[in-house]
Motif scaffolding. Structure first.
Motif, PDB file in Angstrom:
ATOM      1  N   ARG A  55       0.860  -1.186   0.000  1.00  0.00           N
ATOM      2  CA  ARG A  55       0.000   0.000   0.000  1.00  0.00           C
ATOM      3  C   ARG A  55       0.895   1.234   0.000  1.00  0.00           C
ATOM      4  O   ARG A  55       1.817   1.324   0.832  1.00  0.00           O
ATOM      5  CB  ARG A  55      -0.883   0.027   1.261  1.00  0.00           C
ATOM      6  CG  ARG A  55      -1.995  -0.994   1.245  1.00  0.00           C
ATOM      7  CD  ARG A  55      -2.847  -0.871   2.506  1.00  0.00           C
ATOM      8  NE  ARG A  55      -3.609  -2.092   2.723  1.00  0.00           N
ATOM      9  CZ  ARG A  55      -3.974  -2.559   3.919  1.00  0.00           C
ATOM     10  NH1 ARG A  55      -3.646  -1.898   5.018  1.00  0.00           N
ATOM     11  NH2 ARG A  55      -4.664  -3.670   4.021  1.00  0.00           N
ATOM     12  N   PRO A  56       0.645   2.180  -0.909  1.00  0.00           N
ATOM     13  CA  PRO A  56       1.533   3.349  -1.026  1.00  0.00           C
ATOM     14  C   PRO A  56       1.754   4.043   0.324  1.00  0.00           C
ATOM     15  O   PRO A  56       2.864   4.481   0.622  1.00  0.00           O
ATOM     16  CB  PRO A  56       0.790   4.269  -1.990  1.00  0.00           C
ATOM     17  CG  PRO A  56      -0.102   3.377  -2.772  1.00  0.00           C
ATOM     18  CD  PRO A  56      -0.456   2.224  -1.882  1.00  0.00           C
ATOM     19  N   GLU A  57       0.702   4.110   1.147  1.00  0.00           N
ATOM     20  CA  GLU A  57       0.858   4.819   2.427  1.00  0.00           C
ATOM     21  C   GLU A  57       1.801   4.079   3.378  1.00  0.00           C
ATOM     22  O   GLU A  57       2.255   4.640   4.377  1.00  0.00           O
ATOM     23  CB  GLU A  57      -0.504   5.083   3.091  1.00  0.00           C
ATOM     24  CG  GLU A  57      -1.258   3.856   3.583  1.00  0.00           C
ATOM     25  CD  GLU A  57      -2.219   3.260   2.533  1.00  0.00           C
ATOM     26  OE1 GLU A  57      -1.939   3.415   1.320  1.00  0.00           O
ATOM     27  OE2 GLU A  57      -3.219   2.646   2.923  1.00  0.00           O
ATOM     28  N   ASN A  58       2.089   2.813   3.096  1.00  0.00           N
ATOM     29  CA  ASN A  58       3.019   2.059   3.951  1.00  0.00           C
ATOM     30  C   ASN A  58       4.447   2.080   3.423  1.00  0.00           C
ATOM     31  O   ASN A  58       5.331   1.441   3.984  1.00  0.00           O
ATOM     32  CB  ASN A  58       2.542   0.608   4.106  1.00  0.00           C
ATOM     33  CG  ASN A  58       1.278   0.528   4.945  1.00  0.00           C
ATOM     34  OD1 ASN A  58       0.934   1.480   5.633  1.00  0.00           O
ATOM     35  ND2 ASN A  58       0.588  -0.589   4.892  1.00  0.00           N
ATOM     36  N   ASN A  59       4.646   2.777   2.321  1.00  0.00           N
ATOM     37  CA  ASN A  59       6.013   2.830   1.770  1.00  0.00           C
ATOM     38  C   ASN A  59       6.742   4.068   2.245  1.00  0.00           C
ATOM     39  O   ASN A  59       6.175   5.123   2.341  1.00  0.00           O
ATOM     40  CB  ASN A  59       5.962   2.842   0.242  1.00  0.00           C
ATOM     41  CG  ASN A  59       5.642   1.453  -0.294  1.00  0.00           C
ATOM     42  OD1 ASN A  59       6.056   0.463   0.305  1.00  0.00           O
ATOM     43  ND2 ASN A  59       4.892   1.389  -1.369  1.00  0.00           N
TER      44      ASN A  59
END
Ligand code: NAD
Ligand code: XAI
Ligand code: MG
Ligand code: MG
Length: 347
Positions: free
Chosen positions: A343-347
């Motif tokens: 998930r982009p927010e976890n990168n």
């Protein structure tokens, strides 16, 4: 106030009706002893403290959860005590040990239930199944319940975000004439969104059904069934996980939460709507007998007995951890771990 839910009128209490200031006034002379610091303990104790109530925590010394309480800011000898001392100091005892743990600690708690105190639960379990638990409160204390409808972790998170988790409330025994004010004030104090009325029996039977059913047991069962069918038909783990879990939690359930099932449907294609409208009833009909069997098992006390028997064993934590590991290590949830990382927010 009375509010209509569909065509059924129910008693509910909102924060507008019973503001925090009123709750503080009702409980201004009370010492609230939160016994147990597992999942509900921290959520309720921290919310009560941040809402300005006089709270102490009672927990076994030399335990991981004692250390967690210290890390959360509870001070040994000031706001954190062993269970016995907290029970002695509290005028309201919030019995938030695990339901099986409550059986072992009941004689200790009972000893300190002097006339006029209140005994508070977050589950109707202990007193409803008193034949199995031995929890029979003395007649001269209030016995009340506030059961947050969600994890203690969510109770705390939603409070911090300025939101509120709904709770049910019930009075089993009003010895002082103050039980109603006490229970509502505590419900508001722990950070409930709104409170709906129930009794101990209905709370425990609905709660045991819900967690074994759609909230936890059934949902994992349905996920597993669909994931397996997709995999058996040649779909990749990515595709199967996205089509079974990720899309539901990330895209569609937030829409259901916001505005109901029909609105979520309306925001999907007409193709999807046609299929979902055709298939929801066969799924209901296929699973309803399982829900009926589950409710029967709850009603007859079988579920309570199983929970007491397994959770009273000294190695119950290790056993639970083994079973959770089996879930965690299944291909579906291994795929889930990778998908979460992506998930982009976890990168
Ligand atoms: N977990 C939730 O979010 C949740 C939600 C709603 C209601 N409830 C209810 O709230 C109550 C507390 O549940 P929980 O999930 O927070 O409990 P839990 O399983 O996390 O245990 C709470 C504490 O009890 C202690 N404990 C267990 N056995 C003990 C024993 N024999 N002696 C001393 N301490 C012991 C544990 O160390 C832990 O600190 C239960 O009645 C539960 O049904 C829980
Ligand atoms: C959080 C739940 C599932 O609602 C609660 O009932 C519990 O037992 O932990
Ligand atoms: Mg429960
Ligand atoms: Mg529940």
């Amino acid at each position: 106030m009375k509010l209509k839910f569909g065509n059924v009128e129910e008693n509910v209490v909102t924060r507008e009706e019973f503001p925090l200031e009123k709750a503080r006034e009702v409980l201004k002379d009370e010492v609230i002893a939160v016994i147990g610091y597992g999942v509900q303990g921290p959520g309720q104790a921290l919310n009560l403290k941040d809402n300005g109530f006089h709270v102490i925590v009672g927990q076994r010394k030399n335990s991981k959860t004692w250390d967690k309480a210290v890390a959360d800011g509870w001070v040994p000898g000031e706001t954190l005590f062993d269970i016995e001392e907290a029970c002695e100091r509290g005028t309201i005892i919030q019995f938030l040990l695990s339901d099986a743990g409550q059986i072992a600690l009941w004689p200790t708690v009972k000893k300190h239930l002097t006339p006029g105190k209140a005994l508070y639960f977050s589950h109707g379990f202990g007193v409803t199944y008193k034949d199995k638990t031995g929890i029979i409160p003395p007649a001269d204390v209030d016995v009340i319940l506030v059961a947050p409808k969600g994890s203690g972790t969510s109770l705390r998170r939603m409070f911090v975000e300025g939101r509120g988790l709904n709770s049910s409330y019930a009075i089993y025994q009003d010895a002082t004439g103050k039980a109603k004010d006490r229970v509502i004030a505590l419900g508001i104090g722990v950070g409930s969104g709104y409170l709906f009325e129930t009794d101990f029996y209905r709370e425990v039977t609905s709660d045991l059904t819900g967690e074994r059913g759609t909230l936890m047991g059934a949902i994992q069962g349905i996920f597993a069934a669909q994931y397996e069918v997709l995999r058996e038909n040649g779909h990749t783990p990515s595709e199967a996980f996205n089509e079974t879990v990720e899309e539901l939690t990330q895209s569609l359930m937030p829409l259901v939460a916001e505005n109901g099932m029909d609105w979520m449907y309306a925001n999907c294609s007409t193709t999807a709507q046609r299929g979902a409208l055709d298939w929801w009833k066969p799924f209901r009909d296929a699973t309803k007998p399982v829900f009926e069997a589950l409710y029967e098992s709850v009603k007859t006390g079988k579920e309570a007995q199983k929970s007491i028997d397994s959770n009273s064993k000294p190695d119950y934590r290790e056993k639970l951890e083994e079973e959770l590991k089996e879930l965690r290590e299944s291909e579906m949830w291994q795929a889930g771990a990778v998908v979460r990382q992506l998930r982009p927010e976890n990168n």
